[in-house]
Scaffold this active site. Sequence first.
Site, PDB file in Angstrom:
ATOM      1  N   GLY A  19      -4.170  -4.557  -4.063  1.00  0.00           N
ATOM      2  CA  GLY A  19      -5.195  -3.588  -4.436  1.00  0.00           C
ATOM      3  C   GLY A  19      -4.539  -2.282  -4.787  1.00  0.00           C
ATOM      4  N   HIS A  20      -4.802  -1.815  -5.982  1.00  0.00           N
ATOM      5  CA  HIS A  20      -4.264  -0.513  -6.385  1.00  0.00           C
ATOM      6  C   HIS A  20      -5.448   0.415  -6.588  1.00  0.00           C
ATOM      7  CE1 HIS A  20      -0.469  -2.236  -7.103  1.00  0.00           C
ATOM      8  NE2 HIS A  20      -0.654  -2.644  -8.331  1.00  0.00           N
ATOM      9  N   THR A  54      -9.691  -5.140   1.404  1.00  0.00           N
ATOM     10  CA  THR A  54     -10.585  -5.601   2.470  1.00  0.00           C
ATOM     11  C   THR A  54     -11.314  -4.458   3.170  1.00  0.00           C
ATOM     12  OG1 THR A  54      -8.744  -5.500   4.006  1.00  0.00           O
ATOM     13  CG2 THR A  54      -9.168  -7.637   2.989  1.00  0.00           C
ATOM     14  N   ASP A  72       0.820  -1.224   0.000  1.00  0.00           N
ATOM     15  CA  ASP A  72       0.000   0.000   0.000  1.00  0.00           C
ATOM     16  C   ASP A  72       0.852   1.271   0.000  1.00  0.00           C
ATOM     17  OD1 ASP A  72      -2.233  -1.692   0.259  1.00  0.00           O
ATOM     18  OD2 ASP A  72      -1.977  -1.714   2.429  1.00  0.00           O
ATOM     19  N   LYS A  97       2.193   2.077  -5.110  1.00  0.00           N
ATOM     20  CA  LYS A  97       2.868   1.558  -6.326  1.00  0.00           C
ATOM     21  C   LYS A  97       2.014   1.799  -7.567  1.00  0.00           C
ATOM     22  CE  LYS A  97       3.117  -2.541  -4.469  1.00  0.00           C
ATOM     23  NZ  LYS A  97       2.794  -2.248  -3.065  1.00  0.00           N
ATOM     24  N   GLN A 105       2.258  -6.058  -2.965  1.00  0.00           N
ATOM     25  CA  GLN A 105       2.621  -6.064  -1.540  1.00  0.00           C
ATOM     26  C   GLN A 105       3.934  -5.281  -1.332  1.00  0.00           C
ATOM     27  OE1 GLN A 105       1.734  -9.566  -2.803  1.00  0.00           O
ATOM     28  NE2 GLN A 105      -0.301  -8.738  -2.530  1.00  0.00           N
TER      29      GLN A 105
HETATM   30  P1  IMP Z   1      -2.278 -12.690   2.356  1.00  0.00           P
HETATM   31  O1  IMP Z   1      -1.384 -12.161   1.298  1.00  0.00           O
HETATM   32  O2  IMP Z   1      -3.739 -12.469   2.088  1.00  0.00           O
HETATM   33  O3  IMP Z   1      -1.958 -14.092   2.736  1.00  0.00           O
HETATM   34  O4  IMP Z   1      -2.002 -11.818   3.690  1.00  0.00           O
HETATM   35  C1  IMP Z   1      -0.764 -11.893   4.392  1.00  0.00           C
HETATM   36  C2  IMP Z   1      -0.398 -10.536   4.958  1.00  0.00           C
HETATM   37  O5  IMP Z   1      -0.080  -9.651   3.904  1.00  0.00           O
HETATM   38  C3  IMP Z   1      -1.522  -9.869   5.739  1.00  0.00           C
HETATM   39  O6  IMP Z   1      -0.941  -9.152   6.806  1.00  0.00           O
HETATM   40  C4  IMP Z   1      -2.141  -8.934   4.724  1.00  0.00           C
HETATM   41  O7  IMP Z   1      -2.813  -7.857   5.338  1.00  0.00           O
HETATM   42  C5  IMP Z   1      -0.911  -8.482   3.961  1.00  0.00           C
HETATM   43  N1  IMP Z   1      -1.179  -8.097   2.567  1.00  0.00           N
HETATM   44  C6  IMP Z   1      -1.415  -8.909   1.528  1.00  0.00           C
HETATM   45  N2  IMP Z   1      -1.568  -8.208   0.396  1.00  0.00           N
HETATM   46  C7  IMP Z   1      -1.403  -6.915   0.733  1.00  0.00           C
HETATM   47  C8  IMP Z   1      -1.408  -5.698  -0.028  1.00  0.00           C
HETATM   48  O8  IMP Z   1      -1.573  -5.677  -1.241  1.00  0.00           O
HETATM   49  N3  IMP Z   1      -1.197  -4.563   0.681  1.00  0.00           N
HETATM   50  C9  IMP Z   1      -0.958  -4.565   2.020  1.00  0.00           C
HETATM   51  N4  IMP Z   1      -0.938  -5.670   2.769  1.00  0.00           N
HETATM   52  C10 IMP Z   1      -1.149  -6.840   2.120  1.00  0.00           C
END
Ligand code: IMP
Length: 437
Positions: A47-48, A307, A20, A23, A230
């Site tokens: 999510g962008h 989310t 976040d 990017k 991420q």
């Molecule tokens: P997962 O990728 O859904 O398995 O989540 C693992 C961890 O990465 C959690 O703490 C999520 O909140 C975080 N996370 C996954 N994708 C993103 C993203 O695009 N932005 C920020 N945090 C992320």
Amino acid sequence: MSKRILKAQAIMVVGAQWGDEGKGKVIDFLAPTVDYVVRFQGGNNAGHTVVVDGVVHKLHLLPSGVLYAKKRIVLGNGMVIDPEVLLSELDNFETKGFKLNLLISERAHVIFPFHIIMDGMIDDYKGVLGAGTTRRGIGPAYADKAERFGIRMVDLLNKKIFREKFDQLFELKKNTLQKLYQQRIPLHKETIFQTYYKFGQRLKPYIGDVSLEVNRALDSGKRILFEGAQGTLLDNDHGAYPHTTSSNTIAGAVCTGVGIGPTKIDEIIGVVKAYLSRVGSGPVPTEAKGSMGDYLRERGQEYGTTTGRPRRCGWIDLVQLNYAARINGLTSLAVTKIDVLGGLKNIPVAIKYRYKSSLLTELPADLEVMRHCRPVYKALPGWKNLTDADFTTIITHGYKALPKHMKDYLAFIADQVNTPVSLVSVGAERKATIQVP
Ligand code: IMP
């Protein structure tokens, strides 16, 4: 921005913090200058948000290049793809009038409904050791890939192979869910099979050999932008394990996630929010709790794109940023949302951690140390809130029109991280991205 970036053939954009970082906005800025935009890891956990002419576009699977006509957009083999989400994103963009020129790796893995159920079950089971996942099935799909149970996009196209693999995987998941978690898969096996076969048929025109096409494109002189998802602290090897995602998010992951050699990448831009945000659980040394955290969250509108969860906010952490520069081999930084800090008298910047009686300058791997280390801050002078008039002047005159203390703040970060700043973003709009000479 340096001439080097403008001339580079292969540019990467990666998150230097917890995801976040903005990017999407940096990629959206660079996208008009390239022929390809390629994603190489993650899935719809990403999510962008990109704002173009006042219209907000939210993306999860498709790279931001989708907003530019004729760009070739690519989903690499390192990704895990929920075909239902992908199809709805494609439909949505086509309805808005965007023409898609998409290639999906035949080797990318598929997320099924049971992965999504398991994601929530497993993260709940972990309690404080959980990451607070996005519950999109990302971890369980990567786990199946590592276990060699995974079903790839190409498998959806071959009914015989799909049947053979799906029957085995479904039984395994059904039993695991029932016996370990006392849960049932709410969908009928045959329904999932037929639905996913149909998804495969709809996606068939886009599925192909990504490594072959991207390497050929590089050989023929095309310009390629590799879009990370991420951030570095979420990398499954180098991040704050176990509070990470399940893929490698760092620059090196592009090689396995697309099928290109490490020698191909010219520039690696690390995107850095001017403060810090984190969605999910685990220790965040510079988190600002209480009213200051709320202030940053509201000013920065820090709510998850995927989310909707409120993000934990705090101050920029140079221990982490130095680590990110090293692990990724960053060639420059793009600093985003610096306008959010306007109006603060002083801005704390973490330069070290204190753990018991020691001062740390390197990111600890030990979870116990990470949980109990405390940041050592240096306070840098703030600047006033940018007015609409200031904003217009900055858009017109660029970097030199930034407030002096804002330029000092950027210079301090660049100096401490030993990496130049190439871009600064001072607002949500596309035009608010300023090049640093
Ligand atoms: P997962 O990728 O859904 O398995 O989540 C693992 C961890 O990465 C959690 O703490 C999520 O909140 C975080 N996370 C996954 N994708 C993103 C993203 O695009 N932005 C920020 N945090 C992320």
